[in-house]
Scaffold this motif. Structure first.
Motif, PDB file in Angstrom:
ATOM      1  N   GLU A 172      26.962  19.144  45.945  1.00  0.00           N
ATOM      2  CA  GLU A 172      26.296  19.186  44.538  1.00  0.00           C
ATOM      3  C   GLU A 172      26.313  20.543  44.006  1.00  0.00           C
ATOM      4  OE1 GLU A 172      22.723  17.153  44.204  1.00  0.00           O
ATOM      5  OE2 GLU A 172      23.084  16.009  45.973  1.00  0.00           O
ATOM      6  N   GLY A 173      26.542  20.304  42.846  1.00  0.00           N
ATOM      7  CA  GLY A 173      26.188  21.853  42.026  1.00  0.00           C
ATOM      8  C   GLY A 173      27.537  22.833  42.229  1.00  0.00           C
ATOM      9  N   ILE A 174      28.465  22.456  42.752  1.00  0.00           N
ATOM     10  CA  ILE A 174      29.482  23.377  43.183  1.00  0.00           C
ATOM     11  C   ILE A 174      30.800  22.828  42.419  1.00  0.00           C
ATOM     12  CG2 ILE A 174      31.123  24.787  44.714  1.00  0.00           C
ATOM     13  CD1 ILE A 174      28.196  25.494  45.128  1.00  0.00           C
ATOM     14  N   ASN A 175      31.564  23.760  41.641  1.00  0.00           N
ATOM     15  CA  ASN A 175      32.609  23.249  40.816  1.00  0.00           C
ATOM     16  C   ASN A 175      33.937  23.612  41.575  1.00  0.00           C
ATOM     17  OD1 ASN A 175      31.035  22.181  38.983  1.00  0.00           O
ATOM     18  ND2 ASN A 175      31.321  23.623  37.478  1.00  0.00           N
ATOM     19  N   PHE A 176      34.507  22.753  41.991  1.00  0.00           N
ATOM     20  CA  PHE A 176      36.024  22.862  42.772  1.00  0.00           C
ATOM     21  C   PHE A 176      37.176  22.441  41.462  1.00  0.00           C
ATOM     22  CE2 PHE A 176      33.422  22.066  46.509  1.00  0.00           C
ATOM     23  CZ  PHE A 176      33.603  23.169  47.042  1.00  0.00           C
ATOM     24  N   SER A 177      36.847  23.337  40.520  1.00  0.00           N
ATOM     25  CA  SER A 177      37.737  22.616  39.316  1.00  0.00           C
ATOM     26  C   SER A 177      39.319  23.486  39.707  1.00  0.00           C
ATOM     27  CB  SER A 177      37.219  23.421  37.954  1.00  0.00           C
ATOM     28  OG  SER A 177      37.116  24.814  38.080  1.00  0.00           O
ATOM     29  N   ASP A 178      40.315  22.865  38.802  1.00  0.00           N
ATOM     30  CA  ASP A 178      41.604  23.230  38.891  1.00  0.00           C
ATOM     31  C   ASP A 178      42.256  23.590  40.430  1.00  0.00           C
ATOM     32  OD1 ASP A 178      41.905  23.368  36.041  1.00  0.00           O
ATOM     33  OD2 ASP A 178      40.775  25.237  36.287  1.00  0.00           O
ATOM     34  N   ASN A 179      42.912  24.575  40.520  1.00  0.00           N
ATOM     35  CA  ASN A 179      43.448  24.767  41.947  1.00  0.00           C
ATOM     36  C   ASN A 179      42.352  24.821  43.177  1.00  0.00           C
ATOM     37  OD1 ASN A 179      46.280  24.937  41.781  1.00  0.00           O
ATOM     38  ND2 ASN A 179      45.914  26.159  40.163  1.00  0.00           N
ATOM     39  N   LEU A 180      40.951  25.130  42.767  1.00  0.00           N
ATOM     40  CA  LEU A 180      40.107  25.064  43.876  1.00  0.00           C
ATOM     41  C   LEU A 180      40.007  23.675  44.481  1.00  0.00           C
ATOM     42  CD1 LEU A 180      37.458  27.446  42.325  1.00  0.00           C
ATOM     43  CD2 LEU A 180      39.270  27.955  43.719  1.00  0.00           C
ATOM     44  N   THR A 227      50.116  27.893  50.562  1.00  0.00           N
ATOM     45  CA  THR A 227      50.051  26.742  49.846  1.00  0.00           C
ATOM     46  C   THR A 227      48.303  26.685  49.238  1.00  0.00           C
ATOM     47  OG1 THR A 227      49.623  25.334  51.685  1.00  0.00           O
ATOM     48  CG2 THR A 227      51.775  25.616  50.550  1.00  0.00           C
ATOM     49  N   GLY A 228      47.562  27.591  49.950  1.00  0.00           N
ATOM     50  CA  GLY A 228      46.096  27.710  49.588  1.00  0.00           C
ATOM     51  C   GLY A 228      45.148  27.514  50.573  1.00  0.00           C
ATOM     52  N   ALA A 229      44.130  26.583  50.585  1.00  0.00           N
ATOM     53  CA  ALA A 229      43.255  26.938  51.643  1.00  0.00           C
ATOM     54  C   ALA A 229      42.719  25.362  51.854  1.00  0.00           C
ATOM     55  CB  ALA A 229      42.092  27.819  51.119  1.00  0.00           C
ATOM     56  N   LEU A 230      42.043  25.053  53.042  1.00  0.00           N
ATOM     57  CA  LEU A 230      41.338  23.884  53.229  1.00  0.00           C
ATOM     58  C   LEU A 230      40.076  24.120  53.347  1.00  0.00           C
ATOM     59  CD1 LEU A 230      41.391  20.957  54.277  1.00  0.00           C
ATOM     60  CD2 LEU A 230      42.101  21.613  56.624  1.00  0.00           C
ATOM     61  N   LEU A 231      38.999  23.351  52.814  1.00  0.00           N
ATOM     62  CA  LEU A 231      37.578  23.847  53.169  1.00  0.00           C
ATOM     63  C   LEU A 231      37.065  22.611  53.546  1.00  0.00           C
ATOM     64  CD1 LEU A 231      34.914  25.402  52.743  1.00  0.00           C
ATOM     65  CD2 LEU A 231      34.885  24.419  50.556  1.00  0.00           C
ATOM     66  N   LEU A 232      36.383  22.797  54.785  1.00  0.00           N
ATOM     67  CA  LEU A 232      35.648  21.644  55.893  1.00  0.00           C
ATOM     68  C   LEU A 232      34.276  21.665  55.247  1.00  0.00           C
ATOM     69  CD1 LEU A 232      37.450  22.246  59.248  1.00  0.00           C
ATOM     70  CD2 LEU A 232      38.181  20.695  57.168  1.00  0.00           C
ATOM     71  N   SER A 233      33.796  20.632  54.565  1.00  0.00           N
ATOM     72  CA  SER A 233      32.463  20.463  53.910  1.00  0.00           C
ATOM     73  C   SER A 233      31.542  19.196  54.692  1.00  0.00           C
ATOM     74  CB  SER A 233      32.429  20.530  52.486  1.00  0.00           C
ATOM     75  OG  SER A 233      33.243  21.508  51.910  1.00  0.00           O
ATOM     76  N   VAL A 234      30.339  19.190  54.203  1.00  0.00           N
ATOM     77  CA  VAL A 234      29.527  18.001  54.841  1.00  0.00           C
ATOM     78  C   VAL A 234      28.920  17.390  53.515  1.00  0.00           C
ATOM     79  CG1 VAL A 234      27.526  17.452  56.139  1.00  0.00           C
ATOM     80  CG2 VAL A 234      29.083  19.628  56.766  1.00  0.00           C
ATOM     81  N   VAL A 235      28.931  15.910  53.611  1.00  0.00           N
ATOM     82  CA  VAL A 235      28.208  15.327  52.663  1.00  0.00           C
ATOM     83  C   VAL A 235      26.990  15.570  52.636  1.00  0.00           C
ATOM     84  CG1 VAL A 235      27.703  12.988  51.633  1.00  0.00           C
ATOM     85  CG2 VAL A 235      30.223  13.342  52.712  1.00  0.00           C
ATOM     86  N   GLY A 236      26.446  15.821  51.314  1.00  0.00           N
ATOM     87  CA  GLY A 236      24.797  16.241  51.226  1.00  0.00           C
ATOM     88  C   GLY A 236      24.432  17.655  51.547  1.00  0.00           C
ATOM     89  N   GLY A 237      25.553  18.382  51.860  1.00  0.00           N
ATOM     90  CA  GLY A 237      25.477  19.640  52.213  1.00  0.00           C
ATOM     91  C   GLY A 237      25.354  20.552  50.971  1.00  0.00           C
ATOM     92  N   LYS A 238      25.543  21.885  51.167  1.00  0.00           N
ATOM     93  CA  LYS A 238      25.413  22.922  50.236  1.00  0.00           C
ATOM     94  C   LYS A 238      26.562  22.702  49.105  1.00  0.00           C
ATOM     95  CE  LYS A 238      22.531  24.868  53.102  1.00  0.00           C
ATOM     96  NZ  LYS A 238      22.890  24.090  54.227  1.00  0.00           N
TER      97      LYS A 238
END
Length: 902
Positions: free
Chosen positions: A777-785, A763-774
């Motif tokens: 900002e500036g990364i596009n998680f458009s559509d299915n991303l 069913t896809g993937a899970l990305l654990l990220s951080v607020v204010g991290g890399k």
């Protein structure tokens, strides 16, 4: 096909396609802000065509402004030719001409009429003369650019000059090989360049005549223009490409500016690596060029030292050609560098000399927001327009640019280097140089002493009796350091004019290899050993010549270069900054930091000089920070500020924002510092994600408040088995701390989602990220991303931080408290939190047909003051769910319907 949109006011906005309604509104509002000279705060979500709206709206205004100005010039010239008074009371002069001071100050009513008439006629004649000169310059420029567009002769001329230069260099190289090798003792003459020249302060020295004749030849009068600035070079390049594709792409004179590090084409200078070293070396080479020019005109005399090498890419004729080539067609930084290499002309100076005639100047934040950088680049803001894009972090950017920290190790190292320099060249230096060097040594000694250390001992082995953080006003710090009797303004000017840090760096580099008489070798060897001891973890190694060092590694800048920034910061007004003394056990780990509290003091000059300023971004909420901290404190009247915010272009059904107040086990969700590390809170978060991953296709991006909390939660899930349950549904990725690993993680994340779609086995993937991290900002998680974005808690900053507490206290003292509103300091904390949230959740919806759910896990999001600080296009659609069951049902229904319709 270009669509010409006409607004009710009769304004034409050329557009490459039929614009959205919100784009029409955006351009009309922008046009009015520029026309009336206002300060605009513009918010347009990502995916709504903000860049194109900025381009077409701003350049449409500039087109009309230039047309009106030419009509006014024609009217004035015709009136002069017919001997008709210019100011006949019927047709007032064009406002922009008056605003630039062409009509002069108002007259004293007590003056006789004949005096007033005489002065008025003289002003009219002067105005007409200036208009005639401007017409001639404009006609020459247009003819020159037209010739380049339709005639290749100039390109052939540039190529011929390049071939001649290459042939000259080849012959010089052969001549050098034929000469006998220089004797070793002659090499000592090269050391002359390390000796400081006689210093004259600005008050004692006028501008050297003839020093900048080439620059004067290349300079023109500055036409009215638009300065567009953004955060990164990639964002600027993207904007330039939008201009190229716009209806204005062929007719706009655009120049892309950047740092010397990005634009230099001289390999010998580029390999220095450090921005500061490249800048200093370039300035030094320009000084060498001027010295050669002056020496050629003066009578022959015995030279005290070898002339400095001039840059082969700085040629008056080739820079003229490059300047005109830059103005002919729209080019980004990479294209400008390629053009410079082809013409063997410096892109940095070629672009700089193209500024006056340019209509649109594209450049990074720092070149507009930093006064000395602005001056060095030849940027003049008087009467111009500034567009600041991606401005959500503008306040932090200005604060960071003017805040500087120096370590105890850097202070000791700079003191040792400068002391050794003075001992070696003291007898060769003039009295004023020695005076300033001794003052700098005294300052360094006192800075180390105020931390509790001794400048004569190794900072790595010095333990400090006191530990902790102490915060001082600038005046208190100067007094405590016992340096309040030194004029820091003069010391700062001396450092800039004498380039002492560059001399010092050359000195330390030269004595990587011990030169000079044998009696000096032990002392210099001890100096080298001491410098090595200041670098933690660096083992002793035989000294190697600079030429044999690893070419790929950038050479470190002199510590004095960094300390000069701290000295400059100490000249800030006492109420606008603080000095933080951080004592961390050993002297080398301790530091002095200047913290800027009032960024408005540096922004004030921009808004004062400019005709209009526009601050734009995808998510500008909450805008109160810009109004209060930046504009009001900069002296901008509230009536001059205009706010514009538009909705998104996506249909209302394409987004599902939810606030979830409790989890599947009825655990109340409130991720405060006291509660978020409780096992039951981390378990509940894992159960919520497991449920969401069961119904959300594609990618899920989950943001945590910090790297440390993400690590804790991940470790807890691994131990409890929740991580294994999550991995069954989606492959799990974590945001890396190192920037150079981000791209690889994103590639694997994207590949996993695409492969899962193709094979139908995941069913896809899970990305654990951080607020204010890399990835916030500036990364596009458009559509299915990014079909679902989850915010775990509210990312409040650490209120125990000394810096934040001082900033809060400063705002409480400076800004008035509105009735019924939180104190300014408390509002700052909440605004910082919500700005970070808005940036993170804006990663998902990137275009008109995109869709995503946004899940906010914390009951504090349900409070009206917090909801009010979400972007309007999200705020109007938020659903608050007290329990998890209805929330989960809503998410499942939303994605089932969206997946079916898509």
């Amino acid at each position: 096909m270009t669509d010409k949109t006409q607004e009710p006011g009769g304004i034409h906005f050329p557009f490459p396609f039929t614009p959205y309604a919100i784009q029409k509104d955006f351009m009309a509002a922008l046009y009015q802000v520029l026309e009336t000279g206002k300060i605009g705060i513009f918010e347009s979500p990502t995916g709504t065509g903000k860049s194109l709206s900025l381009i077409c709206g701003a350049l449409s205004w500039l087109r009309d402004f230039e047309q009106k100005k030419r009509q006014e010039e024609l009217r004035l010239l015709e009136a002069e030719a017919g001997a008709v008074p210019l100011n006949n009371g019927k047709d007032p002069p064009l406002l922009p001409l008056a605003s630039q001071g062409t009509l002069g100050p108002p007259r004293d009513p007590a003056e006789p009429d004949w005096v007033t008439q005489f002065v008025q006629k003289k002003e009219e004649r002067d105005l007409v003369d200036r208009l005639k000169e401007e017409q001639i310059r404009r006609r020459k420029r247009e003819e020159r650019l037209q010739q380049i567009r339709h005639n290749t002769q100039l390109k052939y001329a540039a190529k011929r000059m390049r071939q001649e230069d290459e042939e000259t260099e080849r012959l010089l190289h052969l001549s050098r090989e034929m000469l006998p090798r220089a004797r070793p003792e002659q090499l000592a003459s090269e050391e002359e360049e390390l000796v400081l020249a006689e210093y004259e302060s600005d008050e004692e020295k006028g501008k050297a005549s003839g020093a900048d004749e080439d620059e004067d030849d290349l300079e023109e009068e500055h036409v009215t223009k638009i300065y567009y600035c953004s955060r990164t070079h990639s964002q600027l390049a993207q904007f330039v490409h939008e201009v190229q594709r716009s209806p204005f792409g062929k007719d706009t004179r655009l120049v892309s500016l950047g740092s010397r590090q990005n634009l230099c084409v001289n390999d010998d200078v580029r390999k220095l690596g450090s921005v500061q070293l490249i800048n200093d070396r370039c300035v030094e080479m320009q000084r060498g060029r001027r010295e050669k020019s002056i020496a050629a005109e003066s009578k022959p005399r015995r030279r005290r030292q070898e002339q400095r090498a001039a840059c082969p890419f700085y040629s008056h004729e080739r820079l003229q050609l490059l300047r005109d080539e830059v103005l002919v067609g729209v080019k980004d930084i990479e294209q400008l560098v390629a053009l410079g290499k082809e013409a063997r002309a410096c892109p940095y100076y070629g672009g700089r000399f193209a500024i006056p005639a340019a209509q649109l100047v594209v450049l990074p934040y720092q070149m507009v927001l930093h006064a000395s950088t602005r001056q060095a680049a030849g940027i003049r803001l008087q009467g111009q327009v500034v567009l600041i894009d991606e401005a959500h972090n503008l306040i932090d950017t200005i604060t960071g640019m003017h805040s500087v920290e120096v370590s105890g190790s850097q202070l000791c190292q700079a003191h040792s280097q400068l002391l050794q320099y003075m001992e070696r060249y003291g007898k060769r230096l003039k009295a004023k140089n020695l005076m300033y060097i001794k003052q700098i040594l005294y300052l360094l000694e006192k800075f180390v002493a105020v931390l509790g250390g001794n400048v004569k001992q190794n900072p790595n082995t010095q333990s400090l009796s006191q530990a902790g953080t102490e915060l001082k006003t600038i005046n208190d710090f100067l007094f405590q350091s016992q340096i309040d009797n030194i004029n820091l303004f003069k010391v700062r000017r001396y450092c800039e004019k004498s380039m002492i840090s560059r001399k010092l760096l050359g000195f330390t580099e030269r004595y990587g290899v011990v030169l000079g008489p044998p009696r000096e070798q032990p002392r210099l060897a001890g100096f080298q050993h001491f410098l090595q001891s200041l670098q933690p973890g660096v083992s002793e190694a035989p000294a190697a010549p600079v030429e044999e060092e690893e070419a790929g590694a950038p050479r470190p800048a002199s510590p004095l270069m960094h300390i000069e920034g701290f000295l400059a910061a100490l000249t800030t007004a006492n109420q606008d900054g603080r000095v933080i003394l951080s004592r961390q056990g050993s002297l080398s780990q301790s530091s002095l930091k200047f913290l800027l509290l009032n960024p408005a003091v540096h922004f004030a000059q921009v808004v004062k000089e400019c005709r209009a300023v526009v601050i734009a971004g995808g998510t500008m909420q909450p805008v109160s920070d810009f109004r209060e901290q930046l504009l009001a404190c900069a002296g901008v009247e509230a009536e001059r500020v205009v706010e514009f915010s538009c909705g998104h272009v996506i249909p209302p059904d394409n987004i599902l924002p939810l606030v979830i107040c409790s989890g599947p086990a009825n655990q109340q969700l409130e991720f405060t510092y006291q509660k978020r590390e409780l096992p039951q809170m981390m378990d509940e978060t894992g159960r919520i994600l497991c449920n969401l991953c069961n119904v959300v296709p594609g990618g899920v991006v989950c943001f945590f408040p910090s790297y440390e909390y993400q690590r804790q939660v991940h470790a807890h899930w691994d131990k409890s088995g929740l991580l294994a349950r999550l991995a069954v549904r989606k492959k799990i990725f974590q945001e890396p701390k190192r920037a150079n690993q981000v791209e690889q993680v994103l590639k694997e994340y994207s590949r996993c989602i695409k492969c899962g779609q193709a094979e139908g086995t995941a069913t896809g993937a899970l990305l654990l990220s951080v607020v204010g991290g890399k990835m916030s900002e500036g990364i596009n998680f458009s559509d299915n991303l990014g079909r679902c974005v989850v915010m775990v808690g509210m990312p409040y900053p650490n209120v125990r931080s000394a810096e934040l507490q001082e900033k809060m206290a400063y705002l409480d003292q400076t800004l008035p408290r509105a009735p019924g509103q939180a104190a300014p300091g408390k509002a700052l904390v909440e605004n910082l939190c919500m700005k970070a949230v808005n940036q993170s959740i804006g990663r998902a919806i990137r275009h008109q047909k995109d869709f995503a759910s946004i899940v906010l896990l914390d009951q504090r999001y349900a409070r009206p003051p917090v909801l009010a600080k979400l972007p309007a296009w999200i705020r109007d659609r938020v659903e608050v769910k007290a329990t998890f069951g209805p929330a989960f049902a809503a998410v499942r229904k939303f994605h089932r319907e969206q997946s079916g319709s898509s």
